[in-house]
Design an enzyme around this catalytic site. Structure first.
Site, PDB file in Angstrom:
ATOM      1  N   ARG A 104      10.666  26.240 -11.375  1.00  0.00           N
ATOM      2  CA  ARG A 104       9.861  25.071 -11.794  1.00  0.00           C
ATOM      3  C   ARG A 104       9.936  23.918 -10.801  1.00  0.00           C
ATOM      4  O   ARG A 104       9.791  22.761 -11.158  1.00  0.00           O
ATOM      5  CB  ARG A 104      10.272  24.592 -13.184  1.00  0.00           C
ATOM      6  N   LYS A 126      -1.495  18.374  -1.986  1.00  0.00           N
ATOM      7  CA  LYS A 126      -2.254  19.512  -2.549  1.00  0.00           C
ATOM      8  C   LYS A 126      -1.781  20.796  -1.907  1.00  0.00           C
ATOM      9  O   LYS A 126      -1.510  20.824  -0.701  1.00  0.00           O
ATOM     10  CB  LYS A 126      -3.744  19.387  -2.194  1.00  0.00           C
ATOM     11  N   GLU A 168     -11.481  16.567  11.859  1.00  0.00           N
ATOM     12  CA  GLU A 168     -10.946  15.809  10.707  1.00  0.00           C
ATOM     13  C   GLU A 168     -10.565  14.383  11.136  1.00  0.00           C
ATOM     14  O   GLU A 168     -10.723  13.435  10.375  1.00  0.00           O
ATOM     15  CB  GLU A 168      -9.732  16.512  10.088  1.00  0.00           C
ATOM     16  N   LYS A 210      -5.454   8.767   5.026  1.00  0.00           N
ATOM     17  CA  LYS A 210      -5.412   9.715   3.910  1.00  0.00           C
ATOM     18  C   LYS A 210      -4.434   9.234   2.834  1.00  0.00           C
ATOM     19  O   LYS A 210      -4.736   9.311   1.626  1.00  0.00           O
ATOM     20  CB  LYS A 210      -5.064  11.134   4.405  1.00  0.00           C
ATOM     21  N   GLU A 220      -8.183  13.344  -7.296  1.00  0.00           N
ATOM     22  CA  GLU A 220      -9.586  13.483  -6.886  1.00  0.00           C
ATOM     23  C   GLU A 220     -10.558  13.243  -8.040  1.00  0.00           C
ATOM     24  O   GLU A 220     -11.475  14.020  -8.284  1.00  0.00           O
ATOM     25  CB  GLU A 220      -9.828  14.849  -6.227  1.00  0.00           C
ATOM     26  N   ARG A 224     -10.884  10.056  -3.652  1.00  0.00           N
ATOM     27  CA  ARG A 224     -10.412  11.139  -2.755  1.00  0.00           C
ATOM     28  C   ARG A 224     -11.564  12.021  -2.270  1.00  0.00           C
ATOM     29  O   ARG A 224     -11.467  12.678  -1.239  1.00  0.00           O
ATOM     30  CB  ARG A 224      -9.321  11.959  -3.463  1.00  0.00           C
ATOM     31  N   ASN A 228     -14.188  14.427   1.682  1.00  0.00           N
ATOM     32  CA  ASN A 228     -15.073  15.600   1.824  1.00  0.00           C
ATOM     33  C   ASN A 228     -16.274  15.308   2.711  1.00  0.00           C
ATOM     34  O   ASN A 228     -17.173  16.149   2.825  1.00  0.00           O
ATOM     35  CB  ASN A 228     -15.590  16.052   0.446  1.00  0.00           C
ATOM     36  N   HIS A 231     -18.179  17.956   4.624  1.00  0.00           N
ATOM     37  CA  HIS A 231     -17.714  19.261   4.152  1.00  0.00           C
ATOM     38  C   HIS A 231     -18.705  19.993   3.244  1.00  0.00           C
ATOM     39  O   HIS A 231     -18.620  21.210   3.108  1.00  0.00           O
ATOM     40  CB  HIS A 231     -16.367  19.122   3.434  1.00  0.00           C
ATOM     41  N   HIS A 235     -19.138  23.425   4.671  1.00  0.00           N
ATOM     42  CA  HIS A 235     -18.776  24.686   3.998  1.00  0.00           C
ATOM     43  C   HIS A 235     -19.966  25.635   3.949  1.00  0.00           C
ATOM     44  O   HIS A 235     -19.808  26.849   4.099  1.00  0.00           O
ATOM     45  CB  HIS A 235     -18.264  24.417   2.578  1.00  0.00           C
ATOM     46  N   HIS A 245     -14.121  26.094  10.948  1.00  0.00           N
ATOM     47  CA  HIS A 245     -14.149  24.904  10.094  1.00  0.00           C
ATOM     48  C   HIS A 245     -14.522  23.617  10.852  1.00  0.00           C
ATOM     49  O   HIS A 245     -15.398  22.862  10.416  1.00  0.00           O
ATOM     50  CB  HIS A 245     -12.779  24.741   9.426  1.00  0.00           C
TER      51      HIS A 245
HETATM   52  N1  LIG Z   1      -3.786  21.374   1.042  1.00  0.00           N
HETATM   53  C1  LIG Z   1      -4.704  20.604   1.588  1.00  0.00           C
HETATM   54  O1  LIG Z   1      -4.874  19.439   1.208  1.00  0.00           O
HETATM   55  C2  LIG Z   1      -5.544  21.147   2.693  1.00  0.00           C
HETATM   56  C3  LIG Z   1      -6.428  20.294   3.388  1.00  0.00           C
HETATM   57  C4  LIG Z   1      -7.157  20.833   4.445  1.00  0.00           C
HETATM   58  C5  LIG Z   1      -7.024  22.177   4.770  1.00  0.00           C
HETATM   59  N2  LIG Z   1      -6.175  22.975   4.058  1.00  0.00           N
HETATM   60  C6  LIG Z   1      -6.031  24.399   4.384  1.00  0.00           C
HETATM   61  O2  LIG Z   1      -5.488  24.528   5.690  1.00  0.00           O
HETATM   62  C7  LIG Z   1      -5.859  25.804   6.201  1.00  0.00           C
HETATM   63  C8  LIG Z   1      -6.261  25.660   7.648  1.00  0.00           C
HETATM   64  O3  LIG Z   1      -5.159  25.172   8.371  1.00  0.00           O
HETATM   65  P1  LIG Z   1      -5.070  25.359   9.957  1.00  0.00           P
HETATM   66  O4  LIG Z   1      -6.351  24.945  10.573  1.00  0.00           O
HETATM   67  O5  LIG Z   1      -3.818  24.709  10.377  1.00  0.00           O
HETATM   68  O6  LIG Z   1      -5.031  26.942  10.127  1.00  0.00           O
HETATM   69  P2  LIG Z   1      -3.829  28.038  10.136  1.00  0.00           P
HETATM   70  O7  LIG Z   1      -2.701  27.593   9.313  1.00  0.00           O
HETATM   71  O8  LIG Z   1      -4.474  29.330   9.833  1.00  0.00           O
HETATM   72  O9  LIG Z   1      -3.381  28.009  11.661  1.00  0.00           O
HETATM   73  C9  LIG Z   1      -4.317  28.392  12.638  1.00  0.00           C
HETATM   74  C10 LIG Z   1      -3.690  29.300  13.694  1.00  0.00           C
HETATM   75  O10 LIG Z   1      -2.892  28.514  14.561  1.00  0.00           O
HETATM   76  C11 LIG Z   1      -1.634  29.136  14.756  1.00  0.00           C
HETATM   77  N3  LIG Z   1      -0.695  28.062  15.051  1.00  0.00           N
HETATM   78  C12 LIG Z   1      -0.131  27.192  14.180  1.00  0.00           C
HETATM   79  N4  LIG Z   1       0.585  26.279  14.846  1.00  0.00           N
HETATM   80  C13 LIG Z   1       0.485  26.587  16.159  1.00  0.00           C
HETATM   81  C14 LIG Z   1       0.991  25.999  17.342  1.00  0.00           C
HETATM   82  N5  LIG Z   1       1.731  24.888  17.318  1.00  0.00           N
HETATM   83  N6  LIG Z   1       0.679  26.566  18.536  1.00  0.00           N
HETATM   84  C15 LIG Z   1      -0.115  27.675  18.577  1.00  0.00           C
HETATM   85  N7  LIG Z   1      -0.636  28.267  17.499  1.00  0.00           N
HETATM   86  C16 LIG Z   1      -0.334  27.723  16.297  1.00  0.00           C
HETATM   87  C17 LIG Z   1      -1.376  29.908  13.499  1.00  0.00           C
HETATM   88  O11 LIG Z   1      -0.496  30.973  13.726  1.00  0.00           O
HETATM   89  C18 LIG Z   1      -2.777  30.385  13.126  1.00  0.00           C
HETATM   90  O12 LIG Z   1      -3.072  31.577  13.795  1.00  0.00           O
HETATM   91  C19 LIG Z   1      -6.981  26.322   5.306  1.00  0.00           C
HETATM   92  O13 LIG Z   1      -6.482  27.385   4.523  1.00  0.00           O
HETATM   93  C20 LIG Z   1      -7.340  25.132   4.427  1.00  0.00           C
HETATM   94  O14 LIG Z   1      -7.773  25.511   3.147  1.00  0.00           O
HETATM   95  C21 LIG Z   1      -5.439  22.482   3.034  1.00  0.00           C
HETATM   96 ZN   LIG Z   2     -11.725  20.058   6.516  1.00  0.00          ZN
END
Ligand SMILES: NC(=O)c1ccc[n+]([C@@H]2O[C@H](COP(=O)([O-])OP(=O)(O)OC[C@H]3O[C@@H](n4cnc5c(N)ncnc54)[C@H](O)[C@@H]3O)[C@@H](O)[C@H]2O)c1
Ligand SMILES: [Zn+2]
Length: 339
Positions: A104, A126, A168, A210, A220, A224, A228, A231, A235, A245
């Site tokens: 938990r 989130k 972003e 943020k 949200e 918040r 978007n 987006h 999307h 993205h």
């Molecule tokens: N929780 C939230 O509020 C929130 C907000 C925006 C996005 N997201 C989520 O985030 C995800 C996308 O995140 P992302 O763009 O970081 O993608 P990701 O986590 O898939 O990373 C992208 C790639 O970069 C590589 N990588 C990571 N760090 C590295 C580094 N320092 N050097 C070289 N390679 C590296 C990873 O191995 C991966 O292959 C999505 O699933 C999205 O839904 C969540």
């Molecule tokens: Zn985004």
């Protein structure tokens, strides 16, 4: 920086990941990461147990969560441990979900390693998992105890991953900070060369923007949604054309800004300036060959739709934005104007 919200208080710093050991205050650490981050940055992974999960979006599943939680159980992790999520947004989302559910709730520290995760995904509490083809259908909101953003990680990012984060950052400037947008315009060479001081400024400003929004509206219910911006169309472009993205959101911002111009809340000069800032960051701004009908079909399945209307963040000049109820037909007209 400190983010205070109903689900918890989070300390956020833009500093070396070495600081995590101190933050742990002697607690047992269990770090979630992916193989690429572990291989490229072995010295950054703190001591303690390490769990390596799959790479990329396909790893954001209940199956991964189950593997992680089973591993916690095998390792006899108890409530006094702290989970560390060291990776991109995917690792941060899985770590957030695992920490929110095991016993938990375990303490959590995020060490985001992509620009997108440092400027966006790791901030705000989130976490999300995909289910049955729907992105982030499962989710929790719970602030981590700490987020440590070490820009040294960003040296090894692919250009495409870097651009995902830059989109972003430009978004944050467009909706909330003309000074951030000006910084991007004046320092593009330093940013693209990944000079640490320039990256620190992008990350710190994004975090501040943020945090301020999340503190006012963690769940949200309203404000918040401003995050978007770009987006809704973005999307749809990801789904219809398979764009990454950042590129999709960049074009999405241009399209949604066109709507603001047509509704009279932003000027043609604002739209040109936004597009120029995106181009400086190596992001495309022209619509790919996809019809507005295809995009609107994708948008009409969007969760933000209310009847024939959407609630969209609309630029009110650059650096400001407001939420406006807009008819889908009006958005279609703006998309047609871009064709
Ligand atoms: N929780 C939230 O509020 C929130 C907000 C925006 C996005 N997201 C989520 O985030 C995800 C996308 O995140 P992302 O763009 O970081 O993608 P990701 O986590 O898939 O990373 C992208 C790639 O970069 C590589 N990588 C990571 N760090 C590295 C580094 N320092 N050097 C070289 N390679 C590296 C990873 O191995 C991966 O292959 C999505 O699933 C999205 O839904 C969540
Ligand atoms: Zn985004």
């Amino acid at each position: 920086m400190i983010l205070k919200a109903a689900s918890g208080v989070c300390r956020i710093s833009v500093s070396p990941a070495g600081g995590i050991a101190k933050l742990s205050r002697g607690r047992r650490l269990v770090t979630l990461t992916d193989a690429r981050v572990r291989r490229l940055h072995p010295g950054k992974v703190p001591g303690g147990d390490v769990i390596v999960i799959g790479r990329g979006e396909k790893a954001k599943t209940l199956a991964t969560l189950e593997t992680v939680l089973s591993k916690f159980s095998e390792l006899e992790i108890d409530r006094s441990a702290m989970v560390v999520g060291m990776g991109g947004g995917v690792v941060c989302d899985v770590a957030g979900f695992a920490a929110a559910t095991y016993h938990r709730g375990l303490d959590l520290c995020l060490a985001p390693t992509t620009l997108l995760a440092q400027a966006d995904a790791a901030i705000g509490g989130k976490s999300g998992l995909n289910l049955g083809g729907y992105k982030n259908l499962l989710g929790a909101i719970r602030q981590p105890e700490a987020v440590v953003c070490d820009v040294a990680f960003l040296k090894t990012l692919d250009d495409d991953e870097m651009r995902n984060g830059l989109a972003e950052v430009v978004k944050h400037g467009a909706i909330a900070s003309l000074p951030l947008l000006r910084f991007v315009e004046a320092n593009s060479a330093k940013i693209l060369a990944r000079e640490p001081p320039a990256l620190k400024r992008l990350v710190s400003d994004s975090i501040a923007i943020k945090c301020a929004i999340v503190q006012r509206d963690e769940n949200e219910a309203g404000e918040r949604m401003k995050l978007n911006f770009g987006h809704t169309v973005g999307h749809a472009l990801e789904n219809a054309c398979g764009l990454p993205h950042g590129k999709a959101v960049g074009i999405g911002m241009v399209a949604e800004c066109e709507l603001a111009v047509s509704l009279g809340t932003a000027s043609r000069a604002d739209a040109r300036r936004l597009a120029a800032a995106l181009e400086l960051m190596g992001l495309p701004t022209g619509m790919p060959g996809v019809g507005s009908d295809v995009l609107c079909e994708a948008i009409s399945r969007d969760k933000k739709r209310r009847g024939g209307e959407l609630i969209l963040p609309l630029l009110a000049g650059l650096g400001k934005c407001k939420l406006v109820r807009v008819r889908l037909a009006k958005l279609k007209e703006a998309l047609d104007d871009l064709d």
